[in-house]
Design a protein around this motif. Structure first.
Motif, PDB file in Angstrom:
ATOM      1  N   ALA A   1      55.668  31.414  66.255  1.00  0.00           N
ATOM      2  CA  ALA A   1      54.622  32.402  65.821  1.00  0.00           C
ATOM      3  C   ALA A   1      54.079  32.125  64.864  1.00  0.00           C
ATOM      4  O   ALA A   1      54.032  30.429  64.369  1.00  0.00           O
ATOM      5  N   ILE A   2      52.807  33.041  64.726  1.00  0.00           N
ATOM      6  CA  ILE A   2      51.680  32.481  63.896  1.00  0.00           C
ATOM      7  C   ILE A   2      51.941  33.155  62.505  1.00  0.00           C
ATOM      8  O   ILE A   2      51.198  34.452  62.953  1.00  0.00           O
ATOM      9  N   PHE A   3      51.971  33.262  62.020  1.00  0.00           N
ATOM     10  CA  PHE A   3      52.126  33.571  60.384  1.00  0.00           C
ATOM     11  C   PHE A   3      50.921  34.131  59.756  1.00  0.00           C
ATOM     12  O   PHE A   3      50.424  32.567  58.773  1.00  0.00           O
ATOM     13  N   ILE A   4      49.770  34.710  58.817  1.00  0.00           N
ATOM     14  CA  ILE A   4      48.998  34.893  58.425  1.00  0.00           C
ATOM     15  C   ILE A   4      48.621  35.674  57.141  1.00  0.00           C
ATOM     16  O   ILE A   4      49.000  36.688  57.566  1.00  0.00           O
ATOM     17  N   HIS A   5      49.367  35.047  56.082  1.00  0.00           N
ATOM     18  CA  HIS A   5      49.003  35.680  54.768  1.00  0.00           C
ATOM     19  C   HIS A   5      47.579  35.649  53.699  1.00  0.00           C
ATOM     20  O   HIS A   5      47.245  34.812  53.464  1.00  0.00           O
ATOM     21  N   GLN A   6      47.593  36.898  53.513  1.00  0.00           N
ATOM     22  CA  GLN A   6      46.187  36.494  53.196  1.00  0.00           C
ATOM     23  C   GLN A   6      45.898  37.316  51.524  1.00  0.00           C
ATOM     24  O   GLN A   6      47.070  38.462  51.217  1.00  0.00           O
ATOM     25  N   THR A   7      45.447  36.778  50.739  1.00  0.00           N
ATOM     26  CA  THR A   7      45.535  37.436  49.107  1.00  0.00           C
ATOM     27  C   THR A   7      44.610  37.282  47.854  1.00  0.00           C
ATOM     28  O   THR A   7      44.068  36.643  48.483  1.00  0.00           O
ATOM     29  N   ASP A   8      43.713  39.160  47.565  1.00  0.00           N
ATOM     30  CA  ASP A   8      43.022  38.706  47.336  1.00  0.00           C
ATOM     31  C   ASP A   8      42.892  38.089  45.948  1.00  0.00           C
ATOM     32  O   ASP A   8      43.018  39.215  44.819  1.00  0.00           O
ATOM     33  N   GLU A   9      43.007  37.564  45.312  1.00  0.00           N
ATOM     34  CA  GLU A   9      43.286  36.659  44.210  1.00  0.00           C
ATOM     35  C   GLU A   9      42.593  36.966  43.243  1.00  0.00           C
ATOM     36  O   GLU A   9      42.816  37.490  42.167  1.00  0.00           O
ATOM     37  N   LYS A  10      41.476  37.157  43.342  1.00  0.00           N
ATOM     38  CA  LYS A  10      40.650  37.471  42.529  1.00  0.00           C
ATOM     39  C   LYS A  10      40.556  39.116  41.817  1.00  0.00           C
ATOM     40  O   LYS A  10      40.594  38.877  40.827  1.00  0.00           O
ATOM     41  N   ASN A  11      40.440  40.037  42.359  1.00  0.00           N
ATOM     42  CA  ASN A  11      40.981  41.334  42.159  1.00  0.00           C
ATOM     43  C   ASN A  11      42.347  41.491  41.156  1.00  0.00           C
ATOM     44  O   ASN A  11      42.614  42.450  40.446  1.00  0.00           O
ATOM     45  N   LEU A  12      43.045  40.827  42.299  1.00  0.00           N
ATOM     46  CA  LEU A  12      44.733  40.517  42.169  1.00  0.00           C
ATOM     47  C   LEU A  12      44.739  40.737  40.014  1.00  0.00           C
ATOM     48  O   LEU A  12      45.055  41.051  39.504  1.00  0.00           O
ATOM     49  N   VAL A  13      44.310  39.200  40.082  1.00  0.00           N
ATOM     50  CA  VAL A  13      44.538  39.186  38.978  1.00  0.00           C
ATOM     51  C   VAL A  13      43.752  39.513  37.790  1.00  0.00           C
ATOM     52  O   VAL A  13      43.503  38.691  36.749  1.00  0.00           O
ATOM     53  N   GLY A  14      42.306  40.388  37.922  1.00  0.00           N
ATOM     54  CA  GLY A  14      41.090  40.747  37.533  1.00  0.00           C
ATOM     55  C   GLY A  14      40.614  39.374  36.354  1.00  0.00           C
ATOM     56  O   GLY A  14      40.436  38.280  36.725  1.00  0.00           O
ATOM     57  N   GLU A  15      40.073  39.443  34.974  1.00  0.00           N
ATOM     58  CA  GLU A  15      39.550  38.909  34.597  1.00  0.00           C
ATOM     59  C   GLU A  15      40.355  37.121  34.896  1.00  0.00           C
ATOM     60  O   GLU A  15      39.396  35.641  34.151  1.00  0.00           O
ATOM     61  N   LYS A  16      41.344  37.119  34.507  1.00  0.00           N
ATOM     62  CA  LYS A  16      42.612  35.865  34.485  1.00  0.00           C
ATOM     63  C   LYS A  16      41.881  35.240  35.026  1.00  0.00           C
ATOM     64  O   LYS A  16      41.979  33.250  35.478  1.00  0.00           O
ATOM     65  N   PHE A  17      41.243  35.375  36.448  1.00  0.00           N
ATOM     66  CA  PHE A  17      40.911  34.623  37.640  1.00  0.00           C
ATOM     67  C   PHE A  17      40.023  33.287  37.293  1.00  0.00           C
ATOM     68  O   PHE A  17      39.739  32.304  38.255  1.00  0.00           O
ATOM     69  N   GLU A  18      39.005  33.665  36.489  1.00  0.00           N
ATOM     70  CA  GLU A  18      38.550  32.188  35.993  1.00  0.00           C
ATOM     71  C   GLU A  18      38.589  31.176  35.380  1.00  0.00           C
ATOM     72  O   GLU A  18      38.032  30.651  35.392  1.00  0.00           O
ATOM     73  N   THR A  19      39.674  31.310  34.964  1.00  0.00           N
ATOM     74  CA  THR A  19      40.729  30.893  34.096  1.00  0.00           C
ATOM     75  C   THR A  19      41.940  29.671  34.971  1.00  0.00           C
ATOM     76  O   THR A  19      42.789  29.115  34.426  1.00  0.00           O
ATOM     77  N   ILE A  20      42.249  30.167  36.107  1.00  0.00           N
ATOM     78  CA  ILE A  20      41.951  29.528  37.141  1.00  0.00           C
ATOM     79  C   ILE A  20      42.298  28.304  37.886  1.00  0.00           C
ATOM     80  O   ILE A  20      42.803  27.878  39.118  1.00  0.00           O
ATOM     81  N   GLY A  21      40.924  27.897  38.219  1.00  0.00           N
ATOM     82  CA  GLY A  21      40.613  26.617  38.731  1.00  0.00           C
ATOM     83  C   GLY A  21      40.056  27.008  39.869  1.00  0.00           C
ATOM     84  O   GLY A  21      40.303  28.394  39.736  1.00  0.00           O
ATOM     85  N   THR A  22      38.811  26.241  40.251  1.00  0.00           N
ATOM     86  CA  THR A  22      37.731  26.873  41.890  1.00  0.00           C
ATOM     87  C   THR A  22      38.891  26.666  42.726  1.00  0.00           C
ATOM     88  O   THR A  22      40.121  25.903  42.683  1.00  0.00           O
ATOM     89  N   PRO A  23      38.798  26.615  44.160  1.00  0.00           N
ATOM     90  CA  PRO A  23      39.341  26.827  45.055  1.00  0.00           C
ATOM     91  C   PRO A  23      39.407  25.512  44.892  1.00  0.00           C
ATOM     92  O   PRO A  23      40.958  24.815  45.699  1.00  0.00           O
ATOM     93  N   GLU A  24      38.571  24.313  45.343  1.00  0.00           N
ATOM     94  CA  GLU A  24      39.176  23.195  45.289  1.00  0.00           C
ATOM     95  C   GLU A  24      39.849  22.681  44.179  1.00  0.00           C
ATOM     96  O   GLU A  24      40.839  21.635  44.957  1.00  0.00           O
ATOM     97  N   GLN A  25      39.449  22.860  42.698  1.00  0.00           N
ATOM     98  CA  GLN A  25      40.591  21.916  42.209  1.00  0.00           C
ATOM     99  C   GLN A  25      42.116  22.664  42.423  1.00  0.00           C
ATOM    100  O   GLN A  25      42.671  21.943  42.206  1.00  0.00           O
ATOM    101  N   ARG A  26      42.650  24.225  42.673  1.00  0.00           N
ATOM    102  CA  ARG A  26      44.020  24.170  42.782  1.00  0.00           C
ATOM    103  C   ARG A  26      44.298  24.058  44.437  1.00  0.00           C
ATOM    104  O   ARG A  26      45.627  23.581  44.683  1.00  0.00           O
ATOM    105  N   ILE A  27      43.622  23.474  45.049  1.00  0.00           N
ATOM    106  CA  ILE A  27      43.913  23.246  47.146  1.00  0.00           C
ATOM    107  C   ILE A  27      44.383  21.612  46.236  1.00  0.00           C
ATOM    108  O   ILE A  27      45.258  21.536  46.933  1.00  0.00           O
ATOM    109  N   GLN A  28      42.862  20.626  45.406  1.00  0.00           N
ATOM    110  CA  GLN A  28      43.678  19.546  44.998  1.00  0.00           C
ATOM    111  C   GLN A  28      45.054  19.561  44.502  1.00  0.00           C
ATOM    112  O   GLN A  28      45.780  18.855  44.023  1.00  0.00           O
ATOM    113  N   GLU A  29      45.339  20.371  43.303  1.00  0.00           N
ATOM    114  CA  GLU A  29      46.391  20.345  42.756  1.00  0.00           C
ATOM    115  C   GLU A  29      47.824  21.416  43.970  1.00  0.00           C
ATOM    116  O   GLU A  29      48.825  19.773  43.532  1.00  0.00           O
TER     117      GLU A  29
END
Length: 165
Positions: free
Chosen positions: A53-81
């Motif tokens: 099977a193929i499972f796809i999980h999608q999360t709208d993190e920007k709206n989930l965490v709100g203002e804190k989103f700007e402090t968690i790093g860029t998408p590239e930084q987070r994937i690199q981490e």
């Protein structure tokens, strides 16, 4: 319900959507398979993936965490981490950094004995390797996190990820 939700336009031959679920309004789960799927699919996810099977999980993190989103790093930084964490903690998975439609992605191909998981039992038995499924994780510029895992080869899963629209 989930305006960020995307579905693939490419699936391997014989595959179709079997089940979906929304963790309103910020998460979505969808399962594709080339076989019938019974009720209670979420609790059987690992077995279904092992079966192809193929499972796809999608999360709208920007709206989930709100203002804190700007402090968690860029998408590239987070994937690199994520990649760095896996390469340091479990290099036998042979993680890869790839691009999905221009976005940096973390990927792992499936293998039967490369997942490092140590289990020490009271009788002295130690299990250190387990099978792992193909995985891809990336985050788009809108803050949507995509996590795909499947019991198919990584090259096929990449085609599915690239076709999300």
């Amino acid at each position: 319900i989930a305006p960020f939700f995307k579905v693939p336009s490419y699936l391997p031959e014989g595959y179709s959507m079997k089940c979906s679920m929304s963790g309103m309004p910020y998460e979505s789960y969808i399962l594709y398979h080339n076989k019938d799927v019974s009720d209670g699919w979420m609790s059987k996810m690992h077995m279904l993936i092992d079966d192809g099977a193929i499972f796809i999980h999608q999360t709208d993190e920007k709206n989930l965490v709100g203002e804190k989103f700007e402090t968690i790093g860029t998408p590239e930084q987070r994937i690199q981490e994520t990649y760095d964490s896996v390469i340091n903690g479990n290099p036998s998975l042979k993680p890869q950094l790839i691009r999905i439609n221009g976005m940096l992605a973390y990927a792992v191909d499936s293998c039967s004995d490369c997942g490092m998981q140590t289990a020490n039992f009271t009788d002295g038995v130690i299990i250190q390797k387990t099978a792992t499924e193909a995985k891809i994780k990336f985050i788009d510029k809108n803050g949507v996190n995509y996590f795909l895992k499947a019991g198919i080869p990584l090259n096929e899963l990449i085609k599915v990820a690239e076709s999300l629209q």
